[in-house]
Write an enzyme that holds these catalytic residues in place. Structure first.
Site, short mmCIF file in Angstrom:
data_model
loop_
_atom_site.label_atom_id
_atom_site.label_comp_id
_atom_site.label_asym_id
_atom_site.label_seq_id
_atom_site.Cartn_x
_atom_site.Cartn_y
_atom_site.Cartn_z
N LYS A 280 15.47 -27.68 50.27
CA LYS A 280 16.63 -26.84 50.92
C LYS A 280 17.86 -27.61 51.01
O LYS A 280 17.88 -28.82 51.03
CB LYS A 280 16.16 -27.00 52.31
N GLU A 366 2.83 -16.00 66.98
CA GLU A 366 3.23 -15.48 67.97
C GLU A 366 2.13 -15.16 68.87
O GLU A 366 1.98 -15.47 70.30
CB GLU A 366 4.33 -14.50 68.06
N ARG A 394 5.52 -9.21 68.63
CA ARG A 394 4.11 -9.64 67.73
C ARG A 394 3.02 -10.14 68.50
O ARG A 394 1.90 -10.32 68.10
CB ARG A 394 4.55 -10.77 66.74
#
Length: 616
Positions: A280, A366, A394
């Site tokens: 990243k 979730e 979700r």
């Protein structure tokens, strides 16, 4: 600024006309362009810098858009947007009427699947690959998924479904960008990946398999030998067991290795799994050193970075939740905090530092987060689930079946309720009042300001059953937050302004707009506080003394708080006119949050206009 190569890339077809030796220079130019544009517009940053080389290699090797390229979440799709004809529009990123911050089918034929939530890419690409088989079309489907997204059950379910299908032209690329490039991802491992993806190795495997079919014992011995060799150098066993040919890990910033490996994989049959390690922030040291801070940025000066870019300002609702969580944890040792991979976004960094044993990050899962909370509650603990409104969708079945049905004591701190501005409809919390209030045992609270948010969190936490407090992204009206925690009267609203004829019933943080409109209309304004249980007594009083009731909420009108008021009036036999104001039955696109609210008629001027129109 001009770019000698990038300025001539309008489509992937232009990219494919370059010599391979030119690709590293193109990657450098693309990184410089992203730094220049994102530092001005804001947006997802570190992950996009890390995906530059992979994006170039994919469009260089594969025949996009004929070959379907699906990006997971979309945090890493900006290089893809630049390479697919949208370079001139990147300055409009996440602005009203401009480019979306995520892949969007309506935006480009190269955006084959709209995303925003994680872990959908493999399932979508699998569907596309199956469709190609059914339609007799020769093309490949490629899913690019980040390592964080692989923690979600949906991604694993898709892998289970896709494996052991030799006729399926599916490539799953794991963009592993959370780890640094470890020693085994070097020159030799890149060579091994090229070998494992090459025609000789796979041809040998296919031919030897046919020959050894007649000699089962020898075939089994050879198979075990192959697995031991590959397992010695690569973490292949899991994906091989699922029916994928595992290749990697390879250096995702080595363009020659990327292109060679992808070109070899293009010639292979059956489900392929390529493990690519990227970093990243690649190309911008500040982002490499702190990828979390530079994951998503506001406008900044590249030479200075994000240092000092945010002033003190008013505390956000997220910060108010984070402070309350720590204070509540100090007062109650039974409190535990749960997040589905949103520690920073949900304001739990301090809680994690101060109460590490009571902090649980379950990954992008979730459904599991909600059921996990239910299990903790069964044992007498007091779980607080910090979750975005759009992500709680979700875990809805678990909310219904595992928490509410059993009336378990779980508190839900629902962040990003209502519109979220630049992130757009994939992240907007437009439906939580509708989908929560219909569930038996569920309590739903909507604070109007910062202090009320803290007191409501305390009130919901004290409630012996499932309760949700929903609050928006960003700051409120600037109301001072009291340190003391005081319980609010359960299920009771309050009158904030007394007027005549018209009564505005405000749910949540639109109260400021309601009060401003109330001054213009000389209307009564009620801060309702609770969506469920609803203060029907207050509604009856207002209905008896006014000619028109107006409900106001930053939630879909259909099934929301206004619908609850309408049900209350019907149950009481009160035929008073009711005007319901809220989010429309359409997707509200990305843009400035205040402007979006105004467009929906949810600012003071919009409220006044709607009321006057209703009055004729």
């Amino acid at each position: 600024m001009t770019y000698s190569l990038l300025d001539h890339i309008d489509t992937p077809a232009d990219l494919r006309r370059l010599e391979r030796e030119q690709l590293p220079q193109l990657a450098s130019e693309l990184r410089a362009f992203l730094l220049d544009t994102i530092s001005q517009t804001g947006g997802h940053f570190a992950s996009n810098l890390g995906a530059v080389d992979l994006s170039i290699a994919l469009h260089y090797v594969f025949n996009t858009p004929e070959d379907r390229l699906v990006w997971d979440v979309g945090h890493q799709s900006y290089p893809h947007k630049v390479l697919t004809g949208r370079k001139g529009q990147m300055h409009t990123m996440r602005k009203h009427g401009g480019l979306a911050g995520f892949p969007k089918r309506e935006e480009s034929q190269y955006d084959t699947f709209g995303v925003g939530h994680s872990s959908t890419s493999i399932g979508a690409a699998l569907g596309m690959a199956e469709a190609a088989l059914l339609k007799g079309e020769k093309r490949r489907a490629i899913a690019v998924i980040g390592d964080g997204s692989m923690t979600a059950g949906q991604a694993i379910e898709a892998l289970f479904n896709a494996g052991h299908r030799d006729e399926l032209d599916l490539l799953v690329i794991l963009n592993d960008n959370e780890m640094s490039i470890s020693p085994n991802v070097g020159a030799f491992n890149n060579y091994l990946a090229k070998l494992l993806s090459g025609k000789f190795y796979n041809g040998f495997r296919d031919v030897s398999g046919k020959v050894l079919d007649r000699l089962p014992s020898l075939k089994e011995l050879a198979k075990k030998g192959e697995e031991h060799v590959k397992g010695f150098f690569t973490p292949a066993s899991f994906f091989e067991e699922l029916g994928f040919n595992y290749i990697g890990p390879i250096d995702g910033h080595d363009m020659d290795t990327l292109v060679t490996t992808l070109a070899n994989i293009k010639e292979l049959k059956g489900p392929q799994f390529l493990h690519v390690v990227t970093k990243k922030g690649q190309g911008y040291k500040l982002a490499v050193d702190d990828p979390v801070k530079y994951h998503a940025v506001t406008p900044f000066t590249p030479c200075d970075g994000m240092a000092g870019s945010k002033g003190a300002g008013k505390p956000t609702f997220t910060q108010i939740f984070g402070d309350w969580l720590c204070d509540m944890a100090a007062a109650d040792p039974k409190l535990v905090g749960i997040t589905p991979a949103m520690r920073e976004g949900s304001g739990m960094v301090r809680f994690h530092a101060e109460y590490p044993k009571r902090y649980f990050d379950v990954g992008i899962a979730e459904q599991h987060a909600v059921t996990f909370a239910a299990g903790l509650a069964c044992e007498g603990l007091k779980p607080v689930v910090a979750i975005y409104s759009t992500f709680l969708q979700r875990g809805y079945d678990q909310l219904v079946h595992d928490v509410a049905l059993q009336n378990l004591d779980v508190t839900f701190a629902i962040d990003r309720a209502g519109l979220v501005g630049a992130d757009g409809p994939t992240h907007a919390g437009s439906f939580d009042l509708s989908y929560l209030r219909c569930i038996p045992n569920m309590a739903v609270l909507a604070p109007a300001d910062e202090n009320e948010c803290r007191q409501m969190l305390y009130t919901a936490y004290q409630h012996p059953g499932p309760a949700a407090v929903r609050y928006p992204r960003g700051s409120g009206m600037g109301i001072a937050v009291e340190k003391a925690m005081t319980g609010l009267a359960w299920g009771k609203g309050e009158i904030r302004r007394s007027g005549t004829r018209i009564a505005i019933l405000s749910f949540g943080t639109l109260l400021g707009a309601a009060l401003e409109a109330g001054e213009t209309l000389d209307a009564t304004v009620a801060n309702m506080r609770f969506v469920k249980p609803l203060d029907c007594e207050l509604i009856r009083q207002l209905a008896a003394s006014h000619d028109l009731l107006v409900t106001l909420e930053e939630n879909a009108v259909m099934g929301g708080a206004g619908s609850a008021v309408l049900e209350c009036l019907a149950a009481c036999g009160l035929p008073i006119p009711l005007l319901q104001l809220g989010l429309p039955d359409s997707w509200v696109e990305h843009g400035d949050q205040k402007q979006l609210l105004a467009d929906c008629g949810l600012d003071a001027a919009g409220i006044v206009a709607s009321v006057k129109k209703r009055q004729g």
